[in-house]
Design a protein around this motif. Structure first.
Motif, mmCIF file in Angstrom:
data_model
loop_
_atom_site.group_PDB
_atom_site.id
_atom_site.type_symbol
_atom_site.label_atom_id
_atom_site.label_comp_id
_atom_site.label_asym_id
_atom_site.label_seq_id
_atom_site.Cartn_x
_atom_site.Cartn_y
_atom_site.Cartn_z
ATOM 1 N N ASP A 202 35.988 37.212 33.422
ATOM 2 C CA ASP A 202 35.323 37.787 34.685
ATOM 3 C C ASP A 202 33.916 38.585 34.767
ATOM 4 N N ASN A 203 33.771 38.870 33.410
ATOM 5 C CA ASN A 203 32.686 39.629 33.128
ATOM 6 C C ASN A 203 32.057 39.224 31.734
ATOM 7 N N PHE A 204 30.885 39.943 31.343
ATOM 8 C CA PHE A 204 30.235 39.582 30.275
ATOM 9 C C PHE A 204 30.999 40.162 28.864
ATOM 10 N N GLU A 205 31.600 41.653 29.633
ATOM 11 C CA GLU A 205 32.315 42.417 28.428
ATOM 12 C C GLU A 205 33.660 41.557 27.922
ATOM 13 N N GLU A 206 34.064 40.997 28.988
ATOM 14 C CA GLU A 206 35.571 40.164 28.376
ATOM 15 C C GLU A 206 35.191 38.920 27.937
ATOM 16 N N PHE A 207 33.945 38.549 28.008
ATOM 17 C CA PHE A 207 33.585 37.280 27.473
ATOM 18 C C PHE A 207 33.303 37.586 26.038
ATOM 19 N N PHE A 208 32.583 38.550 25.573
ATOM 20 C CA PHE A 208 32.276 39.010 24.226
ATOM 21 C C PHE A 208 33.509 39.367 23.519
ATOM 22 N N ASN A 209 34.366 40.236 24.086
ATOM 23 C CA ASN A 209 35.645 40.489 23.529
ATOM 24 C C ASN A 209 36.448 39.491 23.141
ATOM 25 N N PHE A 210 36.420 38.466 24.099
ATOM 26 C CA PHE A 210 37.136 37.076 23.736
ATOM 27 C C PHE A 210 36.768 36.430 22.596
ATOM 28 N N ILE A 211 35.528 36.140 22.654
ATOM 29 C CA ILE A 211 34.936 35.133 21.475
ATOM 30 C C ILE A 211 35.061 35.872 19.934
ATOM 31 N N ASN A 212 34.735 37.383 19.977
ATOM 32 C CA ASN A 212 34.812 38.145 18.965
ATOM 33 C C ASN A 212 36.517 38.251 18.320
ATOM 34 N N SER A 213 37.305 37.822 19.118
ATOM 35 C CA SER A 213 38.839 38.290 18.844
ATOM 36 C C SER A 213 39.492 36.802 18.386
ATOM 37 N N GLN A 214 38.711 35.800 18.407
ATOM 38 C CA GLN A 214 39.119 34.504 17.908
ATOM 39 C C GLN A 214 38.324 34.151 16.724
ATOM 40 N N THR A 215 38.911 33.008 15.961
ATOM 41 C CA THR A 215 38.310 32.363 14.934
ATOM 42 C C THR A 215 37.318 31.323 15.650
ATOM 43 N N ALA A 216 37.492 30.828 16.700
ATOM 44 C CA ALA A 216 36.496 30.184 17.614
ATOM 45 C C ALA A 216 37.104 30.107 18.964
ATOM 46 N N ALA A 217 36.200 29.955 20.035
ATOM 47 C CA ALA A 217 36.681 29.957 21.511
ATOM 48 C C ALA A 217 35.834 28.684 22.267
ATOM 49 N N LEU A 218 36.943 28.134 23.123
ATOM 50 C CA LEU A 218 36.384 27.304 23.912
ATOM 51 C C LEU A 218 36.392 27.710 25.436
ATOM 52 N N ILE A 219 35.177 27.650 26.258
ATOM 53 C CA ILE A 219 35.034 28.211 27.471
ATOM 54 C C ILE A 219 34.663 27.049 28.543
ATOM 55 N N GLY A 220 35.815 26.861 29.451
ATOM 56 C CA GLY A 220 35.597 25.937 30.455
ATOM 57 C C GLY A 220 35.447 26.498 31.909
ATOM 58 N N ASN A 221 34.855 25.673 32.547
ATOM 59 C CA ASN A 221 34.855 26.078 34.003
ATOM 60 C C ASN A 221 35.347 24.813 34.926
ATOM 61 N N PHE A 222 36.087 24.919 35.991
ATOM 62 C CA PHE A 222 36.693 23.735 36.575
ATOM 63 C C PHE A 222 36.530 24.054 38.265
ATOM 64 N N ASN A 223 36.494 23.132 38.909
ATOM 65 C CA ASN A 223 36.548 23.191 40.515
ATOM 66 C C ASN A 223 37.700 22.728 40.880
ATOM 67 N N PHE A 224 38.887 23.575 41.281
ATOM 68 C CA PHE A 224 40.244 23.331 41.587
ATOM 69 C C PHE A 224 40.272 22.724 42.835
#
Length: 311
Positions: A202-224
């Motif tokens: 939901d924010n930049f902090e969560e974004f950077f924490n997530f990709i730094n905690s993984q070997t790699a990260a795939l980020i998606g966006n969807f219109n439900f």
């Protein structure tokens, strides 16, 4: 001469009379036999019909009783044991290797964990404590099933040479074999990932924490609100489970962004305003996957493997 002829006529009449009487008696006997056969056939038919009705009702009664009772008899509830103080925690055990009832449990459970053991195996006895601890912690979210796989249908189906084995079944997705260490910490982390394989960002902090905690990260966006997008999301979800189930040390996390403002800022960051799926490693942005209509899990997994760069 006349007397002789009259005698012959009398004899002929008597013969005809005897023959007709014999024919009548024969017909009467035939009619009696036919009536008896009809009565016997009707009786047999009625008995067969009664037996069929009785058999059908018996099956229905036993079937209804089976649905009500057969699973309860194999359900073991914790009772203030050293593994679990929760009286409502439970698991299912099949000591004879039965698999007939497993489909019922799978169909009625979003997640199922199978502990395949052998009753003579020391490792199975040792790790049974781990199974019970996990059942205590996750019984509200996961159906726990233990099967003695040295016997019966389980042995025929799996033909295991090493015990115990753990399988995790996800409804409408399939089964994942657990191949990481049989340790409580590893198992807790693994089950939590399976229950919640996607990270909402939901924010930049969560974004950077997530990709730094993984070997790699795939980020998606969807219109439900779009049915096609929902299908794309399901394939994205299955892909995330496939990577968890691969037991690969190079884990790939899957995150979703619903915040349009945040999405625009990240797209600006990676110099792309049409990034359906964005792939990052700990060393930065790698690539974008722009064709969600072909986002089948196997295609997406191959794409991830081809774009995974580890320095």
């Amino acid at each position: 001469m006349q007397f002789y002829e009259s005698n012959n006529l009398k004899n002929k009449k008597i013969g005809h009379t005897f023959a007709s009487n014999h024919s009548i008696q024969t017909n009467i006997k035939k009619k009696k036999i036919l009536s008896i056969l009809k009565m016997v056939s009707k009786t047999i038919f009625c008995l067969a019909l009664l037996f069929a009705i009785y058999f059908t009702i018996s099956i229905q009664i036993s079937g209804s009783n089976k649905d009500k009772n057969i699973y309860k008899t194999k359900r073991f509830i914790f009772n203030n044991s050293k593994f679990c103080p929760k009286n409502d925690a439970y698991y299912y055990d099949y000591p004879n290797g039965d698999l007939l009832e497993i489909n019922y449990l799978i169909e009625n459970s979003r997640f199922s964990l199978f502990f395949l053991y052998a009753d003579w195996d020391p490792r199975s006895s040792y790790y049974a404590d781990l199974f019970l601890k996990l059942a205590c912690d996750f019984y509200k979210e996961i159906t726990f099933i233990s099967i003695n796989c040295f016997y019966g249908q389980c042995k025929e189906h799996f033909n295991l040479i090493k015990y115990p084995q753990i399988l995790i079944n996800i409804k409408d997705v399939g089964s994942i074999a657990y191949k990481k260490p049989f340790e409580y910490g590893y198992m807790i982390e693994h089950l939590n990932k399976i229950l919640r394989p996607l990270k909402r960002i939901d924010n930049f902090e969560e974004f950077f924490n997530f990709i730094n905690s993984q070997t790699a990260a795939l980020i998606g966006n969807f219109n439900f609100s779009d049915e096609k997008e929902v299908t794309y999301f399901k394939n994205f979800y299955i892909s995330s489970l496939n990577h968890i189930g691969s037991n690969d040390e190079l884990s790939i996390g899957h995150g979703i962004i619903l915040n349009k403002t945040l999405l625009s800022e990240i797209q600006l960051l990676v110099s792309s305003d049409d990034s359906d799926l964005m792939f990052f490693t700990q060393y930065g942005f790698q690539n974008t996957f722009k064709k969600k209509r072909i986002i089948k899990p196997e295609i997406l997994n191959n794409w991830l493997a081809n774009n995974l760069v580890i320095i």
